[in-house]
Design an enzyme around this catalytic site. Structure first.
Site, PDB file in Angstrom:
ATOM      1  N   GLY A  66       0.779  -1.234   0.000  1.00 60.28           N
ATOM      2  CA  GLY A  66       0.000   0.000   0.000  1.00 60.28           C
ATOM      3  C   GLY A  66       0.805   1.275   0.000  1.00 60.28           C
ATOM      4  O   GLY A  66       0.388   2.279   0.574  1.00 60.28           O
TER       5      GLY A  66
ATOM      6  N   ASP B  73      13.863  -4.706  14.206  1.00 56.39           N
ATOM      7  CA  ASP B  73      15.223  -4.974  13.720  1.00 56.39           C
ATOM      8  C   ASP B  73      16.246  -3.955  14.225  1.00 56.39           C
ATOM      9  O   ASP B  73      17.452  -4.203  14.147  1.00 56.39           O
ATOM     10  CB  ASP B  73      15.255  -4.964  12.186  1.00 56.39           C
ATOM     11  CG  ASP B  73      14.562  -6.168  11.589  1.00 56.39           C
ATOM     12  OD1 ASP B  73      14.002  -6.966  12.348  1.00 56.39           O
ATOM     13  OD2 ASP B  73      14.585  -6.303  10.346  1.00 56.39           O
TER      14      ASP B  73
ATOM     15  N   GLY C 196      16.028  -9.925  11.425  1.00 52.60           N
ATOM     16  CA  GLY C 196      17.175  -9.045  11.197  1.00 52.60           C
ATOM     17  C   GLY C 196      17.516  -9.104   9.726  1.00 52.60           C
ATOM     18  O   GLY C 196      18.330  -9.912   9.305  1.00 52.60           O
TER      19      GLY C 196
HETATM   20  O1  F6P Z   1       9.756  -5.596  10.802  1.00 51.43           O
HETATM   21  C1  F6P Z   1      10.889  -6.082  10.188  1.00 51.43           C
HETATM   22  C2  F6P Z   1      10.735  -7.542  10.009  1.00 51.43           C
HETATM   23  O2  F6P Z   1      10.421  -8.064  11.265  1.00 51.43           O
HETATM   24  C3  F6P Z   1      11.952  -8.196   9.407  1.00 51.43           C
HETATM   25  O3  F6P Z   1      12.915  -8.574  10.310  1.00 51.43           O
HETATM   26  C4  F6P Z   1      11.361  -9.363   8.681  1.00 51.43           C
HETATM   27  O4  F6P Z   1      12.181  -9.716   7.591  1.00 51.43           O
HETATM   28  C5  F6P Z   1      10.060  -8.828   8.234  1.00 51.43           C
HETATM   29  O5  F6P Z   1       9.681  -7.840   9.145  1.00 51.43           O
HETATM   30  C6  F6P Z   1       8.990  -9.876   8.133  1.00 51.43           C
HETATM   31  O6  F6P Z   1       7.866  -9.301   7.588  1.00 51.43           O
HETATM   32  P1  F6P Z   1       6.479 -10.043   7.444  1.00 51.43           P
HETATM   33  O7  F6P Z   1       5.719  -9.810   8.694  1.00 51.43           O
HETATM   34  O8  F6P Z   1       5.829  -9.390   6.296  1.00 51.43           O
HETATM   35  O9  F6P Z   1       6.742 -11.491   7.214  1.00 51.43           O
END
Ligand code: F6P
Length: 364
Positions: free
Chosen positions: A78, A143, A186
């Site tokens: 979005g 992160d 991370g």
């Molecule tokens: O917020 C960052 C994060 O937690 C990253 O460490 C991770 O790669 C990503 O979000 C995961 O995102 P999603 O919730 O879309 O799987």
């Protein structure tokens, strides 16, 4: 004191423990100034379809600081400057619909948008600011990789959860003489892996900042065997990669999403350890457990401070800036100094040095 302002607030990107605490502070501080707060649902999408915007009063947010997630909802998709829309033949096309966001913002007679997010959401906030929307940014990511702030809220909670998980792995690893490889979040920076790995007495920590050599990881584990330490714990950040290799991912995951979902590095490392050492190895991925649950006291307090500080910036009309922790103060940093800059683990920093001095291997 400026009276009668109408403040909008949205949250973008992955959720982080502390989002509700930011909201609580914003709503309560606004109420005490005689201002109104409007909660925008699902990041910037709620400024395109404005039907779900909700006026928030203190009773809506009372003690939500203790609750994880966000009552406003959030999304990784979005981006109004590159909105994924389905065209006539059913394909996804990315279009710039930011004018509509700006028009809706003006039509609703909002005075400011408080944008709570990570790098991507703050980039959008900055782009909207350049189009005339008065914005204040609030940094968020578990992160902890955002530039210009010492720490982001959500990080302390994630590290606590990861450390507890590592603590729980020790007895089972020891009982079976196994190597347990745990994957933590991370993407670009190894802060969670480093801090939880040291705190949880890991033997090996693998982070995106240090490409690793599997041979060195295995040698370190086998050196432990010589000291009769027959089990080992390896903590690996999802964005870590072997020397000369690339990060592992599971594709984009969702239609219209522009980044990839990382994952699989722990499994790779565990299989390589088994293959190269003959030791029984298991892998697990902590995943979204790190983002769930109640924020730690540190994260709650930081989030409440960020929320209250954001309103102070509104009062001073310091639009186009972001609140940042610069101990002991919360400061205002221009958004343009924040976006695009990733805060990586410094290789000459004290924390990394501590880890090396107590004998933790980084595979280099
Ligand atoms: O917020 C960052 C994060 O937690 C990253 O460490 C991770 O790669 C990503 O979000 C995961 O995102 P999603 O919730 O879309 O799987």
């Amino acid at each position: 004191m400026t009276k009668g302002l109408k403040i909008a607030i949205n949250m973008g990107g992955g959720d982080a423990p502390g989002l509700n605490a930011v909201l609580e502070a914003v709503v309560r501080s606004a109420y005490n100034r005689g201002w109104e707060v409007y909660g925008i649902k699902n990041s910037y999408e709620g400024l395109l379809d404005t039907s779900e915007i909700i006026r928030l009063s203190p009773e809506h947010v009372w003690h939500i600081s203790s609750i994880g997630g966000t009552i406003l909802g959030t999304t990784n998709k979005g981006n109004p400057f590159q909105m994924p829309l389905t065209n006539a033949v059913g394909e996804i096309e990315f279009r710039d619909v930011s004018d509509k966001v700006v028009d809706n913002f003006k039509r609703l007679r909002l005075d400011c948008l408080i944008a709570v997010g990570g790098d991507g959401s703050l980039q959008i906030a900055h782009d909207l600011f350049k189009k005339g929307v008065p914005v204040i940014g609030v940094p968020k990511t578990i992160d902890n990789d955002l530039a210009a702030t010492i720490i982001t809220f959500g990080f302390d909670t994630a590290v606590s959860i990861a450390t507890e998980a590592i603590d729980r792995l020790h007895p089972t690893a020891k009982s079976h003489d196994r190597v347990m490889v745990v994957e933590v979040m991370g993407r670009h920076a190894g802060w969670i892996a480093l801090n939880s790995g040291i705190s949880g007495s890991a033997d090996v920590i693998l982070i995106p900042e240090i490409p690793f050599d599997m041979q060195k990881v295995c040698d370190h584990i086998m050196e432990g065997e010589l000291r009769r330490q027959r089990y080992a714990i390896v903590v690996v950040a999802e964005g870590a990669a072997p020397e000369g290799g690339t990060t592992l991912d599971k594709g984009s995951g969702e239609a219209g999403r522009q980044d990839v979902v990382l994952g699989g590095i722990a499994d790779y490392v565990a299989k390589e350890i088994s293959r190269q050492t003959g030791k029984d190895s298991r892998s697990l991925v902590l995943g979204h457990l790190q983002r769930g649950g109640s924020p730690t006291t540190f994260d709650r307090l930081l989030s409440l401070r960020f929320g209250a500080a954001a309103l102070r910036l509104v009062e001073k009309k310091k639009f186009g800036s972001m609140v940042a922790l610069d101990p002991p103060d919360i400061k205002a940093i221009p958004l343009e100094n924040v976006i695009g800059g990733i805060k990586r683990v410094p290789l000459d920093g004290d924390t990394l040095q501590t880890a090396r001095e107590i004998g933790i291997c980084f595979g280099d």
